[in-house]
Design an enzyme around this catalytic site. Structure first.
Site, PDB file in Angstrom:
ATOM      1  N   GLY A  18       0.906  -1.102  -0.197  1.00  0.00           N
ATOM      2  CA  GLY A  18      -0.174  -0.239   0.025  1.00  0.00           C
ATOM      3  C   GLY A  18       0.876   1.209  -0.084  1.00  0.00           C
ATOM      4  N   GLY A  20       0.064   4.492   0.153  1.00  0.00           N
ATOM      5  CA  GLY A  20      -0.726   5.592   0.613  1.00  0.00           C
ATOM      6  C   GLY A  20      -0.017   6.519   1.849  1.00  0.00           C
ATOM      7  N   PHE A  21      -0.603   7.193   2.694  1.00  0.00           N
ATOM      8  CA  PHE A  21       0.060   7.941   3.635  1.00  0.00           C
ATOM      9  C   PHE A  21       1.041   7.089   4.356  1.00  0.00           C
ATOM     10  CE2 PHE A  21      -3.848  10.735   2.808  1.00  0.00           C
ATOM     11  CZ  PHE A  21      -3.225  11.758   2.382  1.00  0.00           C
ATOM     12  N   GLY A  22       0.346   6.258   4.980  1.00  0.00           N
ATOM     13  CA  GLY A  22       1.263   5.221   6.061  1.00  0.00           C
ATOM     14  C   GLY A  22       2.446   4.577   5.476  1.00  0.00           C
ATOM     15  N   VAL A  86      -2.196  -7.985  -4.175  1.00  0.00           N
ATOM     16  CA  VAL A  86      -2.193  -8.993  -3.087  1.00  0.00           C
ATOM     17  C   VAL A  86      -3.420  -9.874  -3.223  1.00  0.00           C
ATOM     18  CG1 VAL A  86      -1.556  -9.763  -0.645  1.00  0.00           C
ATOM     19  CG2 VAL A  86      -0.267  -7.983  -1.892  1.00  0.00           C
ATOM     20  N   GLU A 174     -17.189  18.972   1.776  1.00  0.00           N
ATOM     21  CA  GLU A 174     -16.411  19.916   0.714  1.00  0.00           C
ATOM     22  C   GLU A 174     -17.198  19.612  -0.628  1.00  0.00           C
ATOM     23  OE1 GLU A 174     -12.466  19.401   3.632  1.00  0.00           O
ATOM     24  OE2 GLU A 174     -12.858  17.985   1.844  1.00  0.00           O
ATOM     25  N   ASP A 307      -5.936   3.777   7.994  1.00  0.00           N
ATOM     26  CA  ASP A 307      -7.457   3.311   8.241  1.00  0.00           C
ATOM     27  C   ASP A 307      -7.616   1.890   8.288  1.00  0.00           C
ATOM     28  OD1 ASP A 307      -7.609   5.990   7.848  1.00  0.00           O
ATOM     29  OD2 ASP A 307      -8.562   5.934   5.924  1.00  0.00           O
ATOM     30  N   ALA A 320      -5.627  11.004   7.916  1.00  0.00           N
ATOM     31  CA  ALA A 320      -4.160  10.979   7.276  1.00  0.00           C
ATOM     32  C   ALA A 320      -2.916  10.996   8.647  1.00  0.00           C
ATOM     33  CB  ALA A 320      -3.818  12.062   6.671  1.00  0.00           C
ATOM     34  N   GLN A 321      -3.081  11.643   9.586  1.00  0.00           N
ATOM     35  CA  GLN A 321      -2.316  11.914  10.608  1.00  0.00           C
ATOM     36  C   GLN A 321      -2.027  10.456  11.427  1.00  0.00           C
ATOM     37  OE1 GLN A 321       0.042  13.938  11.744  1.00  0.00           O
ATOM     38  NE2 GLN A 321      -0.234  15.114   9.982  1.00  0.00           N
TER      39      GLN A 321
END
Length: 462
Positions: A18, A20-22, A86, A174, A307, A320-321
């Site tokens: 993955g 993404g952010f992490g 995967v 948004e 997540d 995200a944090q």
């Protein structure tokens, strides 16, 4: 075919699934570690998901918020990228099985695959609504919107037109705000053939307020800001069914059908279905259960972050944090193990705050060690933080340029568009010159659109 870097080197092989952010945070933190890293993702790009709605509403290019994952090697020689999906995992042999017959061996595994839309079993939701979790989905929303507008411009508005946004969280708020601003500010110029008073933006939310995790003061501000833009709020309203041509909702025990040309789904998330084949313990929402060091419970050398992960004893928000901080912590644990050192202290999430924007000069922000902010100050911080968090200077520059063109250059009505299907006239039509669409009339139409939006509010909410 078997890929096993661990078989040709003595350094531990860390596989991150993955990008993404992490996942990116983990990879970058391992830059100087004595390990080899393989980053696996089904796409060869990272998507900055907080700005997907800007792509969906034609303000940003998809390339502005996507970053080529292979570029991670530019400043990090111990990592390689592998594009793949995967399908299953064998933790006894420490092997990942990918589509196409590819196997990957690992010494340490980090799962950071994010989540997907949760339709809660609502009939028709998966078939007819449009989620906003991938670049392709944002583009699909954008193209569907313009296809509908072009068709109405030729064939006329024989009925009221509506876009429904399901979900009153940050993404829903948004997105609805951006749709409303496009209708109010741009369409009187770009689609003078259409009566904007007959184009409705409706936000449906089960709770009695929008932006549930925020302070009541900020929730109230967001509600008023949406209403000011003419967004029709259906609060304490549940979606019972999504159909091809609209949504069945229920409020106070009464059901109603809302016709709509498009339904955007921004309500709830869940784990990807493939995770159930990965031999990992799953909890609520399909999230992978982890311990205080974000290790998957029962698997010493497997970690999960972002997540997709949850510590049942200390669940964290799916933002995200937590993913960024979790990725760095896991990398520190792996580095300590590789060096034979003691583990760092258990992971402790540091809440830096949250924010959401409603539209131009309108946002809400709860930031650590700062007062709660609304309006222009919160909006400026929102813009600056999102631009700074993007991966790559080119993406930051392109996004800042496009957002400046949209928000700071009031005379620009340019939209970033793609391909839409040919428009077919429903009956023989002769198009004549529309000499009555003059600048003065366009201004009057724009003013009328705003007045109609205000008049559409329930009297008690004005």
């Amino acid at each position: 075919m078997s890929v096993s870097p661990a078989s040709v080197t003595k350094r531990p092989h860390v596989v991150v699934v993955g990008g993404g952010f992490g996942g990116i945070a983990t990879v970058r933190r391992l830059k100087r570690a004595d390990v080899d890293v393989t980053l696996i993702d089904r796409h060869n790009y990272n998507t900055f998901s907080p700005l997907l709605y800007q792509v969906a509403t034609a303000s940003l290019n998809p390339g502005d918020i996507t970053w080529f994952l292979r570029a991670v090697r530019a400043k990090q020689s111990n990592v390689r990228f592998l594009k793949g999906t995967v399908t299953s995992m064998d933790h006894d042999t420490k092997t990942l099985h990918l589509e196409g017959g590819l196997d990957v061996k690992y010494d340490k595994l980090v799962i950071s695959v994010g989540v997907t839309a949760n339709f809660f079993g609502i009939p028709g939701a998966a078939e007819y609504s449009m989620p906003l979790y991938r670049r392709s989905q944002a583009l699909a929303v954008r193209d569907r919107m313009f296809a509908g507008l072009e068709n109405a411009a030729i064939n006329g508005q024989d009925s009221e037109q509506r876009i429904i946004v399901v979900g009153g969280g940050a993404t829903g708020v948004e997105t609805a705000g951006a749709f409303a601003e496009m209708r109010n500010n741009d369409m009187p110029t770009t689609y003078p053939e259409l009566d904007t008073r007959r184009i409705h933006i409706t936000l449906v939310e089960m709770m009695p307020h929008v932006l549930g995790p925020f302070h009541p003061k900020l929730r109230d501000y967001a509600k008023k800001s949406l209403e000011k833009r003419g967004v029709e709020l259906r609060l304490e309203t549940a979606v019972k069914e999504v159909r091809r041509d609209g949504v069945v909702v229920e409020h106070a025990g009464e059901q109603e059908f809302l016709p709509a040309g498009m339904v955007v789904w921004a309500s709830g998330i869940t784990a990807h279905g493939a995770v159930q084949d990965w031999a990992v313990p799953q909890g609520r929402g399909g999230r992978i259960e982890v311990d205080e060091h974000l290790r998957v419970r029962g698997l010493e050398d497997v970690f999960a972050i972002g997540d997709i992960a949850v510590n049942p004893d200390e669940p964290l928000p799916q933002l995200a944090q937590p993913a960024l901080q979790g990725g760095k912590h896991v990398a520190d644990v792996i580095k300590a193990q590789a060096a034979g050192k003691s583990l760092p202290k258990p992971f402790k999430y540091k809440d830096k705050g949250t924010m959401a924007t409603i539209g131009r000069s309108s946002a809400v922000a709860e930031i650590k060690f700062m007062p709660r902010l609304t309006g222009f100050p919160a909006w400026i911080i929102w813009v600056g933080l999102h631009v700074a968090t993007l991966l790559g200077n080119r993406n930051r520059f392109a996004t800042l340029t496009n957002l400046a063109a949209k928000y700071l250059m009031g005379g620009s009505h340019n939209a970033i568009v793609g391909e839409t299907p040919p428009v077919v006239a429903l009956e023989p039509t002769v198009l004549e010159a529309q000499s009555d669409i003059r600048p003065g009339k366009k201004a009057a139409m724009k003013k009328a659109a705003k007045q109609a939006a205000a008049q559409s509010l329930p009297r008690d909410d004005r």
